[in-house]
Scaffold this active site. Structure first.
Site, PDB file in Angstrom:
ATOM      1  N   HIS A  90       0.951  -1.278   0.083  1.00 21.92           N
ATOM      2  CA  HIS A  90      -0.025   0.022  -0.001  1.00 21.92           C
ATOM      3  C   HIS A  90       0.894   1.175  -0.104  1.00 21.92           C
ATOM      4  O   HIS A  90       1.826   1.280   0.748  1.00 21.92           O
ATOM      5  CB  HIS A  90      -1.029  -0.088   1.335  1.00 21.92           C
ATOM      6  CG  HIS A  90      -1.827   1.346   1.394  1.00 21.92           C
ATOM      7  ND1 HIS A  90      -3.022   1.237   0.777  1.00 21.92           N
ATOM      8  CD2 HIS A  90      -1.578   2.150   1.959  1.00 21.92           C
ATOM      9  CE1 HIS A  90      -3.619   2.509   0.735  1.00 21.92           C
ATOM     10  NE2 HIS A  90      -2.879   3.074   1.531  1.00 21.92           N
ATOM     11  N   LYS A 125      -9.038  -1.356   5.899  1.00 27.33           N
ATOM     12  CA  LYS A 125      -9.387  -1.662   4.410  1.00 27.33           C
ATOM     13  C   LYS A 125      -8.301  -2.830   3.872  1.00 27.33           C
ATOM     14  O   LYS A 125      -8.478  -3.546   3.361  1.00 27.33           O
ATOM     15  CB  LYS A 125      -9.199  -0.452   3.608  1.00 27.33           C
ATOM     16  CG  LYS A 125     -10.367   0.567   3.401  1.00 27.33           C
ATOM     17  CD  LYS A 125     -10.276   1.811   2.837  1.00 27.33           C
ATOM     18  CE  LYS A 125      -9.296   2.845   3.402  1.00 27.33           C
ATOM     19  NZ  LYS A 125      -9.565   4.153   3.176  1.00 27.33           N
ATOM     20  N   ARG A 161     -15.234  12.682   8.886  1.00 27.73           N
ATOM     21  CA  ARG A 161     -14.004  13.267   9.283  1.00 27.73           C
ATOM     22  C   ARG A 161     -13.570  14.446   8.319  1.00 27.73           C
ATOM     23  O   ARG A 161     -13.200  15.463   8.866  1.00 27.73           O
ATOM     24  CB  ARG A 161     -12.798  12.412   9.358  1.00 27.73           C
ATOM     25  CG  ARG A 161     -12.567  11.403  10.409  1.00 27.73           C
ATOM     26  CD  ARG A 161     -11.799  10.090  10.330  1.00 27.73           C
ATOM     27  NE  ARG A 161     -10.728  10.438  10.020  1.00 27.73           N
ATOM     28  CZ  ARG A 161      -9.684   9.893   9.319  1.00 27.73           C
ATOM     29  NH1 ARG A 161      -9.982   8.734   8.714  1.00 27.73           N
ATOM     30  NH2 ARG A 161      -8.367  10.366   8.798  1.00 27.73           N
ATOM     31  N   ASP A 207     -15.416   2.436   7.779  1.00 26.43           N
ATOM     32  CA  ASP A 207     -13.939   3.388   7.349  1.00 26.43           C
ATOM     33  C   ASP A 207     -14.760   4.535   6.362  1.00 26.43           C
ATOM     34  O   ASP A 207     -14.512   5.664   6.427  1.00 26.43           O
ATOM     35  CB  ASP A 207     -13.045   3.072   6.726  1.00 26.43           C
ATOM     36  CG  ASP A 207     -12.217   3.864   6.115  1.00 26.43           C
ATOM     37  OD1 ASP A 207     -11.533   4.682   6.881  1.00 26.43           O
ATOM     38  OD2 ASP A 207     -11.858   3.891   4.893  1.00 26.43           O
ATOM     39  N   SER A 259      -7.949   3.747   9.610  1.00 27.89           N
ATOM     40  CA  SER A 259      -8.556   3.778   8.084  1.00 27.89           C
ATOM     41  C   SER A 259      -7.806   2.977   7.346  1.00 27.89           C
ATOM     42  O   SER A 259      -8.510   2.249   6.661  1.00 27.89           O
ATOM     43  CB  SER A 259      -8.821   5.447   7.931  1.00 27.89           C
ATOM     44  OG  SER A 259      -8.862   5.540   6.424  1.00 27.89           O
TER      45      SER A 259
END
Ligand code: URA
Ligand code: CA
Length: 438
Positions: free
Chosen positions: A82, A187, A168, A161, A183
């Site tokens: 990621h 995922k 947010r 999320d 968050s």
């Protein structure tokens, strides 16, 4: 249990237990806890923070709030990567075939992009015929067959999320490290891999502007991984200039192919080799750092990584001839060079300006509904540290709308700072964070 008591508890700096977090998050997803109470709790988290176990509990509750991918039908240690997001970051297209060619099974779901440029899925769609919408069964069968599949997101992964992020966004609580870390990791965990290699970007073009913030985010995510029993490693990497030289969907696919051929830009190549070596270690393909690096370099050199990319394209219905003939990728109708107004050293190439200008040329989405033009974007011809002559090309812009080229050229010129004297070069990789070093 009452939401108001949990808000008060966090307001006063106490930690919430797993069952208290579960009550809040699942109640919110079910619509039983209203936005105003969740917003108050999030603001309390923003000011009071959370401890490591609390963040890990929150992450796992969010990860289980919707569909989760079951990758147990795939042999071996599944590793996902990621990136927290940067400009000219085409590492996924390079690293995943490289590690798959060395035996790491990669079953990766990626999103479409919003802002700057497209996401991995958009980039892949610039390969004629490439399909990103495989069923979960096709996805898993393909990984068992060729070791790699890259698809778009299906199902409802971590809906908690999605709801929290939207809240947010309108309550000035996006930049809270516990909330960002949970968050991202929720995922990733919902998408089913056994381990993760994270690329946490820092600098002008990144979410995290300072090395201290990026380090804290990296450490928090590695700690979540450890507590959630998923080996996680993070690299903190530079985003003070675009990583690669291509910004735009087909342009980035072309750069990925060139890099897989061993003809890519140095910083992009180096980061890909390091991310790949970390993935090999997490997957237990080897336990030696130097061996992992050597294996990654070898599969670049021998063309095995490029061969795996070709297999991936074929398996997902694309035209694998693009690998040998880059002119088969979408081509823009118009091009324009941006020329250096003076001689000197390149001191700065502002990644945000480059990213936003590429988006305005049509390479990225300004809104969720925007249609992107896969052919357009920016190819940088120089990078920080290069010495250039007056009139030398700094960048080439590609567009299908000639009108857009002039305005874009003026902006891209603003992204460059050219001055006398050699600039200091930032490293590509600042730090590596593993669970051992926490
Ligand atoms: N990216 C995410 O996925 N979540 C955040 O909170 C911030 C960036
Ligand atoms: Ca390992």
């Amino acid at each position: 249990m009452h939401a108001v008591d949990l808000i008060q508890k966090k307001r006063d700096g106490q930690r919430l237990s797993r069952s208290e977090l579960e009550f809040l998050i699942t109640g919110y997803v079910r619509g039983e806890i209203p936005d105003y109470q969740m917003a108050a709790w999030i603001m309390a988290v923003y000011f009071q923070g959370m401890d490591a176990e609390e963040i890990a509990e929150l992450t796992l509750i969010m990860a289980r709030s919707g569909d989760t991918l079951d990758l147990s039908g795939i042999q071996g240690v599944k590793v996902d990567k990621h990136s927290t997001g940067g400009v000219g970051d085409t590492t996924t297209l390079i690293v995943t075939p490289l590690v798959a060619s060395l035996g790491v099974p990669v079953a990766k779901m990626s999103g479409r992009g919003l802002g700057h440029t497209g996401g991995t899925v958009d980039k892949l769609e610039s390969i004629p015929g490439f399909k990103v919408d495989l069923s979960p069964e096709q996805f898993i069968t393909q990984v068992n067959k060729i070791g790699l599949s890259l698809v778009g997101q299906t199902g409802q992964l971590a809906p908690a999320d999605k709801l929290l992020y939207a809240l947010r966004d309108v309550t000035a609580t996006v930049d809270s490290i516990p909330l960002i870390a949970s968050s991202i990791m929720s995922k990733k965990i919902a998408a089913g891999a056994d381990g993760f290699v994270l690329d946490v970007k820092v600098g002008a073009g990144a979410f995290m502007k300072t090395e201290a913030e990026a380090l804290e985010l990296a450490r928090t995510m590695v700690q979540i991984g450890q507590l959630a029993k998923r080996e996680t490693v993070a690299l903190v990497t530079d985003m003070n200039q675009p990583l690669g030289r291509a910004v735009g969907n087909a342009l980035e696919v072309k750069e990925a192919i060139l890099t897989l051929r061993g003809e890519g830009p140095a910083r992009l190549t180096e980061l890909c080799l390091e991310l790949s070596a970390e993935m090999l270690l997490v997957a237990d393909i080897t336990n030696s750092r130097s061996e992992a690096r050597r294996m990654a370099e070898e599969n670049f050199r021998t063309g095995q990584a490029l061969g795996k990319f070709r297999e991936l394209i074929k398996a997902q219905g694309g035209d694998a001839k693009v690998v040998d003939d880059l002119s088969l990728l979408p081509q823009a109708g118009h091009a324009k060079e941006v020329l250096a107004p003076a001689a000197g050293y390149v001191h700065k190439v502002d990644p945000l300006v480059i990213g936003v200008t590429a988006m305005e040329l049509g390479a990225g989405r300004e809104h969720k509904e925007s249609v992107i033009d896969l052919a357009v974007g920016i190819e940088l011809q120089t990078e920080v540290g290069d010495h250039i002559q007056k009139g030398q090309a700094l960048a080439t812009l590609y567009a299908n709308d000639r009108q857009k080229l002039e305005a874009a050229a003026a902006k891209v010129l603003q992204a460059f700072e050219i001055a006398d004297g050699k600039p200091l070069l930032a490293p590509t990789i600042y730090r590596k964070i593993t669970a051992k070093e926490l």
